[in-house]
Design a protein around this motif. Structure first.
Motif, PDB file in Angstrom:
ATOM      1  N   TYR A  35       0.845  -1.192   0.000  1.00 24.24           N
ATOM      2  CA  TYR A  35       0.000   0.000   0.000  1.00 24.24           C
ATOM      3  C   TYR A  35       0.886   1.250   0.000  1.00 24.24           C
ATOM      4  N   GLN A  37       0.342   5.365   1.302  1.00 23.63           N
ATOM      5  CA  GLN A  37      -0.571   6.256   2.029  1.00 23.63           C
ATOM      6  C   GLN A  37      -0.092   7.693   1.959  1.00 23.63           C
ATOM      7  N   MET A  40      -3.558  13.145   0.862  1.00 25.63           N
ATOM      8  CA  MET A  40      -4.519  13.463  -0.202  1.00 25.63           C
ATOM      9  C   MET A  40      -5.292  12.239  -0.679  1.00 25.63           C
ATOM     10  N   ARG A  41      -4.608  11.122  -0.825  1.00 27.73           N
ATOM     11  CA  ARG A  41      -5.222   9.965  -1.478  1.00 27.73           C
ATOM     12  C   ARG A  41      -5.556   8.833  -0.517  1.00 27.73           C
ATOM     13  N   GLY A  42      -5.150   8.983   0.730  1.00 24.10           N
ATOM     14  CA  GLY A  42      -5.436   7.925   1.697  1.00 24.10           C
ATOM     15  C   GLY A  42      -4.584   6.697   1.449  1.00 24.10           C
ATOM     16  N   LEU A  43      -5.133   5.535   1.811  1.00 24.66           N
ATOM     17  CA  LEU A  43      -4.424   4.271   1.690  1.00 24.66           C
ATOM     18  C   LEU A  43      -4.787   3.636   0.347  1.00 24.66           C
ATOM     19  N   LEU A  45      -4.079   0.621  -2.453  1.00 24.38           N
ATOM     20  CA  LEU A  45      -3.511  -0.699  -2.703  1.00 24.38           C
ATOM     21  C   LEU A  45      -2.764  -0.670  -4.031  1.00 24.38           C
ATOM     22  N   PHE A  91       3.295   0.926   3.004  1.00 16.94           N
ATOM     23  CA  PHE A  91       3.039  -0.163   3.949  1.00 16.94           C
ATOM     24  C   PHE A  91       3.020  -1.502   3.220  1.00 16.94           C
ATOM     25  N   PRO A 107       5.352  -1.673   9.878  1.00 20.84           N
ATOM     26  CA  PRO A 107       5.483  -0.311  10.407  1.00 20.84           C
ATOM     27  C   PRO A 107       5.556   0.761   9.329  1.00 20.84           C
TER      28      PRO A 107
END
Lengths: 114, 111
Positions: A35, A37, A40-43, A45, A91, A107
């Motif tokens: 992922y 993060q 602006m775009r969040g998480l 995939l 992530f 982490p």
């Protein structure tokens, strides 16, 4: 159990350089997810694997991004060449079974491209 | 990509109050729903799951699901400063694809 391990935790590089992020999933987990993060775009995939096989890489933003999983205990996400807009937290997550709803996140690697 | 919408916040509540976090989703066929908590500078962790309409309680947390309205919420009773975090809603559309995450709502509990 050590949990999902990612390295490096922080990476600062200059535009145009190659960046390699590394992930070790939880032992026995069959699925692995990468992922990105940002505020602006969040998480988002990027790509996921099941039994070391890439299943869907449609989230990879550009050809500059590539991911491999040569064995059950190791995966890499590579950006070549890197650009400032790639700056984000990356992530890696793993789950015991394919499409299990509980994903265990590492982490993260905070990447800054100057 | 299926959408999961959350108000980004910040949502500020006083200590001891009820915090209400909301999430809507666009895929009517979605089957299961999850709340992940992410502390600042940390990674997301699963805290609640709900699969059928109604309420599900776990300690101070209650998840509520209304499939007809395509709406899922998380209530935190007796909010504590340690609840201050970003809460991510995640949806399993049941179409053999991984979870779809919302952008998260930042909660701040003021002592």
């Amino acid at each position: 159990d050590a949990g999902v391990i990612q390295s490096p935790r922080h990476e600062v590089t200059e535009m145009g350089q190659e960046v390699t992020l590394r992930c070790k999933p939880i032992s026995g987990h069959n699925s692995l997810f990468w992922y990105r993060q940002t505020m602006m775009r969040g998480l988002e995939l990027l790509i996921y694997f099941n039994n070391n096989v890439p299943i869907d890489d449609s989230g990879m933003p550009e050809d500059r991004f590539s991911a491999k999983m040569p064995n059950a205990s190791f995966s890499t996400l590579k950006i070549q060449p890197s650009e400032p807009r790639d700056s984000a937290v990356y992530f890696c997550a793993s789950s015991e079974r394919f499409l299990d709803n509980e994903q265990f996140f590492g982490p993260g690697t905070r990447l800054t491209v100057l | 990509q299926k959408e999961v919408e959350q108000n980004s916040g910040p949502l500020s509540v006083p200590e001891g109050a009820i915090a209400s976090l909301n999430c809507t989703y666009s895929d009517r066929g979605s089957q299961s729903f999850f709340w992940y908590r992410q502390y600042s500078g940390k990674s997301p962790e699963l805290i609640m799951s709900i699969y059928s309409n109604g309420d599900k309680e776990d300690g101070r947390f209650t998840a509520q699901l209304n499939k007809a309205s395509q709406y899922v919420s998380l209530l935190i009773r007796d909010s504590q400063p340690s609840d201050s975090a970003t809460y991510l809603c995640a949806v399993n559309t049941g179409r053999n694809t991984p979870l779809v995450f919302g952008k998260g709502t930042r909660l701040s509990v003021i002592a």
